[in-house]
Write an enzyme that holds these catalytic residues in place. Structure first.
Site, PDB file in Angstrom:
ATOM      1  N   HIS A 273      33.972  82.285  28.647  1.00 32.27           N
ATOM      2  CA  HIS A 273      35.161  82.531  27.829  1.00 32.27           C
ATOM      3  C   HIS A 273      36.401  82.482  28.720  1.00 32.27           C
ATOM      4  CE1 HIS A 273      37.588  83.702  24.580  1.00 32.27           C
ATOM      5  NE2 HIS A 273      37.214  84.942  24.367  1.00 32.27           N
ATOM      6  N   HIS A 312      33.954  72.225  23.546  1.00 30.99           N
ATOM      7  CA  HIS A 312      34.401  73.453  22.906  1.00 30.99           C
ATOM      8  C   HIS A 312      33.511  73.710  21.696  1.00 30.99           C
ATOM      9  CE1 HIS A 312      37.080  76.391  21.003  1.00 30.99           C
ATOM     10  NE2 HIS A 312      37.669  76.496  22.173  1.00 30.99           N
ATOM     11  N   ASP A 368      41.149  74.599  29.323  1.00 33.00           N
ATOM     12  CA  ASP A 368      40.923  75.313  30.571  1.00 33.00           C
ATOM     13  C   ASP A 368      41.506  74.600  31.794  1.00 33.00           C
ATOM     14  OD1 ASP A 368      39.617  77.526  29.486  1.00 33.00           O
ATOM     15  OD2 ASP A 368      37.798  76.354  29.226  1.00 33.00           O
TER      16      ASP A 368
END
Length: 468
Positions: A273, A312, A368
């Site tokens: 996460h 994702h 990210d």
């Protein structure tokens, strides 16, 4: 004869075990899991009692892949587009924004007792561990915000007084999030803590508290301030991800909001996460130069290496936030210089987007990669998750507030399980038991050294004798 609207908006389920047919209403393209409890059947011969077949059918959904747990008006993700967050359900008027902004910034200062709390952590403690602990610690100051002390309906009544108490905690948590994060940062630097300044923006105040060393009229660079603001907006909420769900799960017990937000922070800490953008940079460091990308790609295909920053749970094409991240990165790199890992990141991106292995699995780049921006701005790797947690406090609070005010009140979240363990077993005295062997069936012995080893070899009064 035509079908009625009720028939069209329903699911007909025939239980082949009993021959019975059940009609289950479809509302907003969903069915109630509890409706399946009506579908019961007698247990078949030798069937496990733990299956509870006669008590109704259970719905199995490991990892909540297709289970809706709440009705929400906050964020919608369709996997192809973006997300938005509105705590109060609409954009504020100028007057409403003024109140909200002033209250958040007013509540950014923490009690003086917080300083020794932060100093109690080791200099090398992970900042996420510090911030998570600090959020829980914060709740100990505000007894008026604890339903255990003020009554279960403290936040669920929805009247003027209840909403005022709720709003005050929202101001406090959002306002103090940057302060707690900056204090965790300063602990690592061995520096004194900085009182939140006046007259700066939310992210400007954050940068000031991290970096100010007593200079007169100190102001953070506006490009970095704007970049951080943009990334904070992108990270503020993302529907019912792991951390938001953790906040709701914890909050469903009617615990105080500080404890619920601390639980969300702990969830965000994990590498699947909030720790993912840190993992991206570590991956890029391990790859090194762009020419090493092909070998890394092949290692990923063989499952010898882990690919971070791609794919994702929700988005099946590129995460739409990634395009804004790239634009923000260009603006930051103009004043900081390009990160040395940028070329490696772009080479990895290009190789993965052309490779059939990744195309089939829909492993497109996700948000990210913002870790490159944080790195260029001079933040240490282990501070990346904190930079994710600070804005996400806003989203967590939005979901928490919505749940507190939902129609029908708050029900504690209590998922079911499918018990597949042993049935009833007779008690066997310890001397008659046969050890169950296997890697996962027996505790691991710890190999002691140092003082523990010497103590084991020493003799002293009361030392327990070894038992077989």
């Amino acid at each position: 004869m035509g079908r009625t609207v009720e028939q069209e908006q329903s699911l007909s389920v025939r239980d082949n075990r009993t021959g019975k047919t059940y009609t289950i209403p479809i509302t907003d393209n969903s069915v109630s899991a509890t409706a399946f409890k009506a579908i019961s059947a007698p247990r078949v011969k030798n069937e496990r009692e733990e299956n509870e077949t006669d008590k109704g059918l259970r719905v199995q959904d490991k990892g909540f892949l297709n289970t809706a747990v709440i009705r929400s008006e906050i964020t919608y993700i369709d996997g192809e587009a973006g997300a938005y967050l509105l705590i109060y359900g609409s954009l504020p008027s100028a007057a409403q924004f003024d109140v909200f902004q002033k209250e958040v910034m007013h509540h950014s200062v923490v009690h003086a007792d917080a300083a020794p709390f932060f100093r109690s952590f080791r200099y090398d403690a992970h900042p996420m561990a510090i911030v998570t602990s600090a959020l829980a610690y914060l709740g100990s100051y505000y007894s008026e915000a604890n339903p255990s002390l003020q009554g279960q309906t403290l936040f669920t009544k929805g009247d003027e007084n209840s909403l005022a108490i709720m709003d005050k905690q929202i101001y406090r948590l959002i306002g103090k999030a940057t302060t707690l994060a900056a204090m965790a940062y300063r602990v690592r630097q061995g520096r004194d803590f900085v009182t939140p300044p006046t007259g700066l923006s939310y992210t400007g105040s954050f940068l000031y508290q991290m970096d100010h060393l007593g200079e007169d009229d100190y102001r953070p660079n506006p490009v970095l301030e704007k970049a951080l603001d943009t990334l904070f907006l992108l990270h503020a909420d993302h529907e019912l991800n792991a951390s938001a769900t953790t906040v709701l799960q914890t909050g469903s017990s009617l615990v105080d909001p500080y404890s619920a937000i601390a639980a969300g922070c702990a969830s965000l800490y994990g590498p699947l996460h909030g720790g993912a953008n840190e993992a991206v940079i570590r991956m890029l460091i391990s790859i090194g130069k762009p020419e090493n990308v092909p070998a890394f790609i092949e290692a990923v295909k063989k499952r010898e290496k882990v690919l971070s920053g791609f794919g994702h749970r929700v988005y099946k094409t590129s995460d739409p936030r990634s395009f804004i991240v790239r634009k923000t990165a260009d603006e930051v790199f103009k004043i900081t210089g390009k990160d040395e890992l940028l070329e490696t990141a772009m080479a990895l991106h290009e190789a993965a987007m052309k490779d059939e292995y990744f195309i089939k699995r829909k492993l497109a780049p996700n948000v990210d990669f913002c870790g490159l921006i944080y790195r260029a701005m001079g933040f240490p790797l282990d501070f990346f998750p904190v930079l994710f947690a600070v804005p996400r406090v806003v989203g967590w609070l939005a979901h928490w507030r919505q749940m507190m005010l939902q129609d029908g009140g708050v029900k504690i979240w209590r998922p079911r399980q499918l018990y597949v363990g042993a049935s009833k077993r007779d008690y066997v005295p310890v001397g008659e038991r046969v050890a169950v062997e296997g890697l996962r069936k027996t505790p691991t012995a710890v190999e002691h050294s140092g003082i523990s080893k010497r103590k084991a070899l020493a003799s002293f009064k009361g030392k327990a004798e070894a038992k077989l």
